[in-house]
Write a protein that holds these residues in place. Structure first.
Motif, mmCIF file in Angstrom:
data_model
loop_
_atom_site.group_PDB
_atom_site.id
_atom_site.type_symbol
_atom_site.label_atom_id
_atom_site.label_comp_id
_atom_site.label_asym_id
_atom_site.label_seq_id
_atom_site.Cartn_x
_atom_site.Cartn_y
_atom_site.Cartn_z
ATOM 1 N N THR A 297 -6.945 32.536 -50.546
ATOM 2 C CA THR A 297 -7.111 33.171 -51.850
ATOM 3 C C THR A 297 -5.901 33.037 -52.765
ATOM 4 O O THR A 297 -5.911 33.537 -53.883
ATOM 5 N N TYR A 298 -4.854 32.382 -52.311
ATOM 6 C CA TYR A 298 -3.702 32.079 -53.163
ATOM 7 C C TYR A 298 -3.472 30.576 -53.045
ATOM 8 O O TYR A 298 -3.059 30.080 -52.000
ATOM 9 N N VAL A 299 -3.794 29.847 -54.119
ATOM 10 C CA VAL A 299 -3.749 28.389 -54.090
ATOM 11 C C VAL A 299 -2.622 27.900 -54.997
ATOM 12 O O VAL A 299 -2.606 28.194 -56.194
ATOM 13 N N ASP B 281 -14.550 21.789 -58.360
ATOM 14 C CA ASP B 281 -15.313 21.954 -57.114
ATOM 15 C C ASP B 281 -14.394 21.918 -55.901
ATOM 16 O O ASP B 281 -14.543 22.713 -54.972
ATOM 17 N N PHE B 282 -13.437 21.007 -55.913
ATOM 18 C CA PHE B 282 -12.466 20.899 -54.817
ATOM 19 C C PHE B 282 -11.621 22.175 -54.713
ATOM 20 O O PHE B 282 -11.462 22.751 -53.628
ATOM 21 N N LEU B 283 -11.105 22.643 -55.845
ATOM 22 C CA LEU B 283 -10.245 23.840 -55.821
ATOM 23 C C LEU B 283 -11.028 25.096 -55.443
ATOM 24 O O LEU B 283 -10.483 25.998 -54.796
ATOM 25 N N GLU B 284 -12.298 25.138 -55.801
ATOM 26 C CA GLU B 284 -13.135 26.268 -55.384
ATOM 27 C C GLU B 284 -13.259 26.300 -53.857
ATOM 28 O O GLU B 284 -13.184 27.363 -53.240
ATOM 29 N N SER C 7 -15.167 18.162 -51.631
ATOM 30 C CA SER C 7 -15.577 18.871 -52.846
ATOM 31 C C SER C 7 -17.084 18.830 -53.044
ATOM 32 O O SER C 7 -17.635 19.657 -53.755
ATOM 33 N N GLY C 8 -17.739 17.828 -52.447
ATOM 34 C CA GLY C 8 -19.170 17.657 -52.672
ATOM 35 C C GLY C 8 -19.454 17.023 -54.020
ATOM 36 O O GLY C 8 -20.592 16.994 -54.473
ATOM 37 N N ASN C 9 -18.422 16.496 -54.681
ATOM 38 C CA ASN C 9 -18.565 15.945 -56.015
ATOM 39 C C ASN C 9 -17.914 14.565 -56.063
ATOM 40 O O ASN C 9 -16.776 14.411 -55.637
ATOM 41 N N ASP C 10 -18.626 13.587 -56.604
ATOM 42 C CA ASP C 10 -18.123 12.214 -56.662
ATOM 43 C C ASP C 10 -17.288 11.910 -57.903
ATOM 44 O O ASP C 10 -16.766 10.810 -58.041
ATOM 45 N N MET C 11 -17.165 12.850 -58.824
ATOM 46 C CA MET C 11 -16.430 12.575 -60.055
ATOM 47 C C MET C 11 -14.945 12.389 -59.760
ATOM 48 O O MET C 11 -14.358 13.120 -58.976
ATOM 49 N N THR C 12 -14.373 11.376 -60.407
ATOM 50 C CA THR C 12 -12.947 11.093 -60.301
ATOM 51 C C THR C 12 -12.407 10.774 -61.694
ATOM 52 O O THR C 12 -13.185 10.535 -62.632
ATOM 53 N N ALA C 13 -11.092 10.747 -61.822
ATOM 54 C CA ALA C 13 -10.493 10.327 -63.093
ATOM 55 C C ALA C 13 -10.951 8.910 -63.436
ATOM 56 O O ALA C 13 -11.221 8.594 -64.599
ATOM 57 N N ALA D 293 -5.347 26.611 -66.012
ATOM 58 C CA ALA D 293 -6.525 27.216 -66.642
ATOM 59 C C ALA D 293 -7.655 27.440 -65.643
ATOM 60 O O ALA D 293 -8.609 28.157 -65.933
ATOM 61 N N CYS D 294 -7.551 26.850 -64.472
ATOM 62 C CA CYS D 294 -8.594 26.980 -63.451
ATOM 63 C C CYS D 294 -8.445 28.311 -62.721
ATOM 64 O O CYS D 294 -7.363 28.645 -62.233
ATOM 65 N N ARG D 295 -9.510 29.036 -62.608
ATOM 66 C CA ARG D 295 -9.484 30.365 -61.995
ATOM 67 C C ARG D 295 -9.106 30.360 -60.518
ATOM 68 O O ARG D 295 -8.735 31.388 -59.972
ATOM 69 N N TYR D 296 -9.189 29.220 -59.860
ATOM 70 C CA TYR D 296 -8.887 29.141 -58.432
ATOM 71 C C TYR D 296 -7.419 28.820 -58.151
ATOM 72 O O TYR D 296 -7.027 28.708 -56.996
ATOM 73 N N VAL D 297 -6.629 28.680 -59.199
ATOM 74 C CA VAL D 297 -5.222 28.303 -59.056
ATOM 75 C C VAL D 297 -4.330 29.517 -59.331
ATOM 76 O O VAL D 297 -4.472 30.178 -60.347
ATOM 77 N N SER D 298 -3.393 29.755 -58.412
ATOM 78 C CA SER D 298 -2.486 30.896 -58.546
ATOM 79 C C SER D 298 -1.104 30.492 -59.034
ATOM 80 O O SER D 298 -0.420 31.283 -59.679
#
Length: 174
Positions: A42-44, A32-35, A136-142, A76-81
């Motif tokens: 567009t290049y992360v 969510d953060f990387l999105e 990110s709008g998401n509370d999940m963490t390691a 593997a994440c589509r938002y990572v270049s």
């Protein structure tokens, strides 16, 4: 510091973002953060901190995953270049110029830990006006993933003990 790429170079005029961190136990909060980062640039490029650096700022038991596992998970994440392996904790002007970044992004849900000398690791990015924060709008963490594993492990062990006891009771009654 080594770069490891998906093979695609940034195109002229493309906005480039640099994000660094542990990226341990890669999860939906990271995605969510990387999105959100990808919506800004567009290049992360992801800077993955060494095990030693992660151990320093997260604590003795971290990272959980090896550097190799963390790099492959992020790639593997589509938002990572692109990935920078063994990224420095403090982001220098030289690094930003080398990577030609437009933004240095940090998540608002992760507190910024000062460098060992007490300085802000993002001070140069802030001085140059490149620093951005993203929610990110998401509370999940390691940490929350680890807590869930520990909690479920206890439940699983209790369930198995109960089943074992029922089997023993049946065997003794026959």
């Amino acid at each position: 510091m080594k770069e490891f790429s998906t093979g695609r170079a940034p195109e002229p005029g493309e906005k480039i973002a640099f994000v660094c961190g542990a990226f341990d136990l890669f999860h939906v909060g990271h995605i969510d953060f990387l999105e959100k980062c990808y919506s800004m640039a567009t290049y992360v490029i992801i800077g993955i901190h060494s095990d030693q650096i992660v151990n320093w700022y997260r604590g003795y038991n971290y990272p959980i995953m090896t550097m190799f596992e963390r790099v492959l998970s992020v790639l593997a994440c589509r938002y990572v270049s692109n990935v920078v392996i063994d990224a420095p904790f403090k982001i220098s002007e030289q690094l930003m110029k080398h990577l030609k970044v437009d933004y240095v992004i940090h998540g608002v849900r992760t507190p910024v830990k000062p460098c060992p000398d007490g300085s802000d690791p993002y001070s140069e990015a802030k001085r140059l006006g490149l620093y951005r924060e993203v929610d990110s709008g998401n509370d999940m963490t390691a940490y929350s993933v680890i807590e869930r594993i520990i909690k479920n492990r206890v439940k699983f062990e209790e369930r198995n003990k109960s089943k074992e006891q029922k089997e023993l009771d049946r065997m003794q009654s026959t």
